[in-house]
Design a protein around this motif. Structure first.
Motif, PDB file in Angstrom:
ATOM      1  N   MET A 186       0.821  -1.204   0.000  1.00 10.53           N
ATOM      2  CA  MET A 186       0.000   0.000   0.000  1.00 10.53           C
ATOM      3  C   MET A 186       0.860   1.262   0.000  1.00 10.53           C
ATOM      4  SD  MET A 186      -3.169  -0.813  -0.217  1.00 10.53           S
ATOM      5  CE  MET A 186      -3.843   0.809   0.145  1.00 10.53           C
ATOM      6  N   TRP A 190       0.556   4.313  -2.733  1.00 14.87           N
ATOM      7  CA  TRP A 190       0.326   5.702  -2.326  1.00 14.87           C
ATOM      8  C   TRP A 190       1.518   6.581  -2.675  1.00 14.87           C
ATOM      9  CZ3 TRP A 190      -4.202   7.314  -2.027  1.00 14.87           C
ATOM     10  CH2 TRP A 190      -5.236   6.584  -1.427  1.00 14.87           C
ATOM     11  N   VAL A 213      -0.078  -6.537  -2.000  1.00 13.31           N
ATOM     12  CA  VAL A 213      -1.396  -6.520  -1.357  1.00 13.31           C
ATOM     13  C   VAL A 213      -2.132  -7.828  -1.622  1.00 13.31           C
ATOM     14  CG1 VAL A 213      -3.654  -5.405  -1.351  1.00 13.31           C
ATOM     15  CG2 VAL A 213      -1.578  -4.011  -1.409  1.00 13.31           C
ATOM     16  N   ILE A 228      -5.683  -3.548   5.278  1.00  6.44           N
ATOM     17  CA  ILE A 228      -5.989  -3.038   3.941  1.00  6.44           C
ATOM     18  C   ILE A 228      -7.032  -1.915   3.982  1.00  6.44           C
ATOM     19  CG2 ILE A 228      -6.856  -3.631   1.656  1.00  6.44           C
ATOM     20  CD1 ILE A 228      -4.066  -4.666   2.228  1.00  6.44           C
ATOM     21  N   PRO A 229      -8.201  -2.112   4.634  1.00  8.02           N
ATOM     22  CA  PRO A 229      -9.156  -0.992   4.703  1.00  8.02           C
ATOM     23  C   PRO A 229      -8.590   0.212   5.454  1.00  8.02           C
ATOM     24  CG  PRO A 229     -10.214  -3.060   5.290  1.00  8.02           C
ATOM     25  CD  PRO A 229      -8.754  -3.335   5.255  1.00  8.02           C
ATOM     26  N   CYS A 232      -6.133   2.053   3.209  1.00  4.27           N
ATOM     27  CA  CYS A 232      -6.887   2.757   2.161  1.00  4.27           C
ATOM     28  C   CYS A 232      -7.522   4.030   2.711  1.00  4.27           C
ATOM     29  CB  CYS A 232      -7.958   1.838   1.572  1.00  4.27           C
ATOM     30  SG  CYS A 232      -7.319   0.513   0.529  1.00  4.27           S
ATOM     31  N   ALA A 233      -8.125   3.928   3.885  1.00  4.36           N
ATOM     32  CA  ALA A 233      -8.800   5.091   4.473  1.00  4.36           C
ATOM     33  C   ALA A 233      -7.800   6.179   4.868  1.00  4.36           C
ATOM     34  CB  ALA A 233      -9.612   4.649   5.683  1.00  4.36           C
ATOM     35  N   GLY A 235      -4.709   6.549   3.777  1.00  8.83           N
ATOM     36  CA  GLY A 235      -4.070   7.073   2.572  1.00  8.83           C
ATOM     37  C   GLY A 235      -4.955   8.062   1.840  1.00  8.83           C
ATOM     38  N   SER A 236      -6.251   7.768   1.746  1.00 15.08           N
ATOM     39  CA  SER A 236      -7.172   8.697   1.087  1.00 15.08           C
ATOM     40  C   SER A 236      -7.255  10.014   1.843  1.00 15.08           C
ATOM     41  CB  SER A 236      -8.560   8.061   0.977  1.00 15.08           C
ATOM     42  OG  SER A 236      -8.517   6.867   0.216  1.00 15.08           O
ATOM     43  N   TRP A 239      -4.096  11.932   1.271  1.00 16.78           N
ATOM     44  CA  TRP A 239      -4.088  12.407  -0.119  1.00 16.78           C
ATOM     45  C   TRP A 239      -4.863  13.717  -0.237  1.00 16.78           C
ATOM     46  CZ3 TRP A 239      -7.305   9.890  -4.547  1.00 16.78           C
ATOM     47  CH2 TRP A 239      -6.887  10.401  -5.779  1.00 16.78           C
ATOM     48  N   ALA A 257     -13.222   9.855  -2.874  1.00 14.65           N
ATOM     49  CA  ALA A 257     -12.583   9.226  -1.721  1.00 14.65           C
ATOM     50  C   ALA A 257     -13.090   9.835  -0.425  1.00 14.65           C
ATOM     51  CB  ALA A 257     -11.062   9.380  -1.822  1.00 14.65           C
TER      52      ALA A 257
END
Length: 692
Positions: A186, A190, A213, A228-229, A232-233, A235-236, A239, A257
């Protein structure tokens, strides 16, 4: 030095700095396979770290500059210093040596992170993450051939098998492998997005990131379902924040996102109050009786709540209260383990440092004076640190060298000093000005700070050298013993070697191996002395106490064995089902002790002991066949001494009870009283919840 004057020969930008960074990257990658929970395994790492420290000190003395540490940076060193001091007071010498190595390694990588955060650039970090993903994926394939993987990545150990096969490294432990594959994968994805890497340059990192991943789901671990979730959260969110702090408009993907994060948060909140999904997932982590372990850790933490019991004390304190297959074990929650081992002070300092680093990272992202590449580096460090901190809730991630130094490196990047204006992160007048001002150069280390860093580095070097000298004997002994096994050395030769080694490296596995190797005649007095050396240096290792009590019993030293039972067994009447096999072992001891008393014509005491031993065997928690003498920590099982002979022995003891009672002998229970003023009563009384 003046704030606006240029800084020359900065260590992080020099050739020596690049060499140091390359050495640390290589050490981190190699440590994924070869550094586990054994102190002797840390021997080569301690000398590599010492070389890095010495090189950095020489570079500073030659005039290479370092920047001033921020207050968060100094606070991080203070926290590490507290853990290092408390680690020296561990109740287990071997565990103290290993955790000291973890802490010293964290110091080095923490300062490396501070230096790495000073300069823009991401290529070395990018390639290190790629190699980490490829190495872990290759290890997954090699694990299909266990023998090959052990010989490629293992090391000699004190067992007849020779090579180490314990699954405590990243390459062998599914939870750690899954965590690092998911995290590194991940972070690669990113990194490409945040640095706006385009074209062919993005193909390799994106491919390796996605492959990592995907591979994490083949590690048979639930940790990826959390990681993983979460990555993702986070990182978003980062971002979106990076774009805002850069003064750029959000694009459609970022808006989607943000909306997705809001929906997921709403679903999470609603599910916690009205649903069962999160609750079921929470109970799913109890695959290794984590709830039972957490409950016991919570129970014992009150005995030393302020400063704790010392490094790695938790698993030994809980040892007599768990089922056989779970012993000994970490708490599987690093925060709860830190509370038990290092006290509320250690846990509080850990939380304060994590919060301070998060705030420092967000402020770095918001600063006008931090370049875009360094802002991305701060975001990467936040992503890595938070991801591992979340995994620490359900696993012992910070007891692995590769993971703990990775975390320390991320913390060091976040602790990097920077100019920040405005001081507040969220300023309505200056949300994201996108200023074109060039950041002034970071000032060189002040005189006082330079002296402190230099003194700290020299002290760390001396500690690493001392640790290396302590572990030297154990490391070389492992290889020498493995060579002796391959050369078919006699049992007596191998036992003599173990006796010599245990004096310098008091590991319980040495004495365990001495007793369990086949053939030859074991000399019990020597074995007894070995166990006493090990137990003196590791007084909480209850398995060693069990072996010592048995060794004394085999020499007809039942009174001394009784002293060992009373002194080292910490339980005061826990649930009988959680007493492991100590109850059965103690019943055997009382049967034999009673027979000795009867031979000495002390029939009253003999009758009492035999009756109490018989009650233990009939208590419903005693195994069908009484276990034999020796307990082997490496296999978590008792070595049977012949079930037919044991049953015959117990039947004879029961017949003696009937005979003694028939002739009118009255039991004398005085043996159950404390053997000395203020001492513990007999283990039987505590086990059966009886008064003296």
């Amino acid at each position: 030095m003046n704030q606006s004057s240029p800084v020359r020969k900065r260590l992080a930008e020099s050739r020596i700095g690049v060499l140091l960074a390359a050495c640390l990257c290589l050490l981190w990658l190699v440590s994924m396979a070869v550094v586990d929970g054994h102190a002797a395994s840390f021997y080569p790492v301690s000398w590599v770290l010492l070389g890095v420290v010495v090189l950095a000190v020489c570079a500073q003395l030659l005039g290479y500059k370092v920047v001033s540490l921020s207050w968060v940076g100094w606070f991080g060193l203070l926290v590490g210093g507290y853990f290092a001091v408390r680690c020296a007071y561990s109740p287990s010498v071997v565990d103290s040596w290993y955790e000291s190595g973890l802490i010293f390694g964290a110091f080095v990588f923490y300062m490396a992170g501070v230096y790495a955060g000073q300069t823009p650039g991401y290529k070395l970090i990018l390639w290190t993450l790629i190699v980490a993903v490829v190495a872990n994926m290759g290890a997954l394939w090699l694990m299909s051939n266990t023998d090959a993987s052990i010989h490629l990545f293992g090391r000699p150990e004190y067992t007849p098998a020779g090579m180490n096969s314990r699954n405590v490294t990243l390459f062998f432990y599914k939870n750690f492998a899954g965590l690092m594959l998911a995290l590194c994968g991940m972070m690669l994805v990113w990194l490409v997005i945040w640095y706006h890497i385009k074209g062919l340059r993005a193909v390799l990192p994106v491919f390796c990131g996605v492959a990592g991943v995907i591979a994490s789901f083949f590690c048979n671990t639930r940790v990826v379902l959390l990681e993983i979730p979460l990555l993702c959260a986070i990182g978003s969110f980062l971002w979106i924040m990076l774009s805002l702090y850069r003064g750029k408009a959000l694009n459609a993907l970022q808006l989607m996102a943000g909306a997705g994060l809001f929906v997921l948060l709403s679903v999470f909140v609603v599910d916690c109050f009205m649903g069962q999904t999160m609750l079921d997932l929470a109970f799913g982590v109890d695959s290794h009786r984590r709830f039972m372990i957490w409950g016991e850790a919570w129970r014992i933490v009150g005995d030393a709540p302020i400063y704790g019991f010392g490094a790695s004390a938790a698993q030994w304190l809980m040892a007599p209260l768990h089922h056989e297959w779970a012993l000994p074990n970490y708490v599987h929650n690093e925060y709860l383990q830190a509370w038990v081992d290092y006290g509320m002070v250690g846990l509080g300092l850990m939380f304060l440092l994590l919060v301070a680093l998060v705030v420092q990272g967000v402020r770095a992202m918001a600063s006008d004076y931090v370049c875009d590449e360094c802002k991305v580096k701060a975001a990467m460090a936040l992503l890595g640190m938070v991801g591992i901190a979340a995994a620490a809730i359900t696993d012992f991630v910070w007891h692995n060298f590769a993971i703990v130094v990775f975390t320390a490196f991320c913390c060091g990047i976040l602790a990097t000093p920077f100019r920040h204006a405005p001081l507040r992160v969220f300023d309505g007048r200056n949300w994201a000005p996108g200023s074109t001002r060039q950041a002034p150069p970071l000032r060189a280390q002040t005189g006082v700070g330079k002296v402190l860093i230099l003194a700290g580095a020299l002290s760390l070097g001396l500690l690493l050298a001392q640790l290396g000298l302590k572990l030297c004997h154990g490391w070389h002994a492992q290889w020498q013993y493995d060579k002796m096994v391959k050369q078919n050395a006699t049992v007596d030769q191998r036992r003599a070697f173990l006796v010599e080694t245990v004096a310098a490296y008091p590991d319980s596995r040495l004495a365990d191996e001495y007793a369990l190797m086949g053939g030859g005649n074991m000399y019990w007095p020597i074995y007894e002395q070995m166990l006493k050396v090990v137990l003196q240096n590791n007084p909480l290792q209850i398995f060693t106490a069990a072996m010592l009590a048995d060794a004394l019993g085999r020499q007809q030293k039942f009174y001394e064995a009784e002293q060992v039972f009373r002194r080292y067994y910490p339980g005061d009447g826990p649930d009988n089902r959680l007493l492991n096999t100590w109850a059965a072992h103690y019943a055997n001891h009382l049967f034999a002790y009673g027979q000795q008393q009867m031979s000495a014509n002390r029939r009253e005491i003999a009758l009492s002991m035999l009756m109490h031993a018989d009650r233990i065997t009939k208590s419903g928690t005693h195994p069908a066949s009484c276990p034999g003498a020796l307990y082997r920590p490496g296999t978590h099982c008792w070595v049977n001494g012949g079930s037919k002979h044991r049953r015959k022995f117990i039947e004879n003891c029961r017949m003696d009870i009937v005979v003694l009672q028939s002739v009118g002998v009255q039991p004398d229970h005085s043996w159950k009283a404390p053997l000395s003023p203020g001492g513990k009563p007999a283990l039987y009384s505590r086990y059966m919840h009886e008064d003296n």
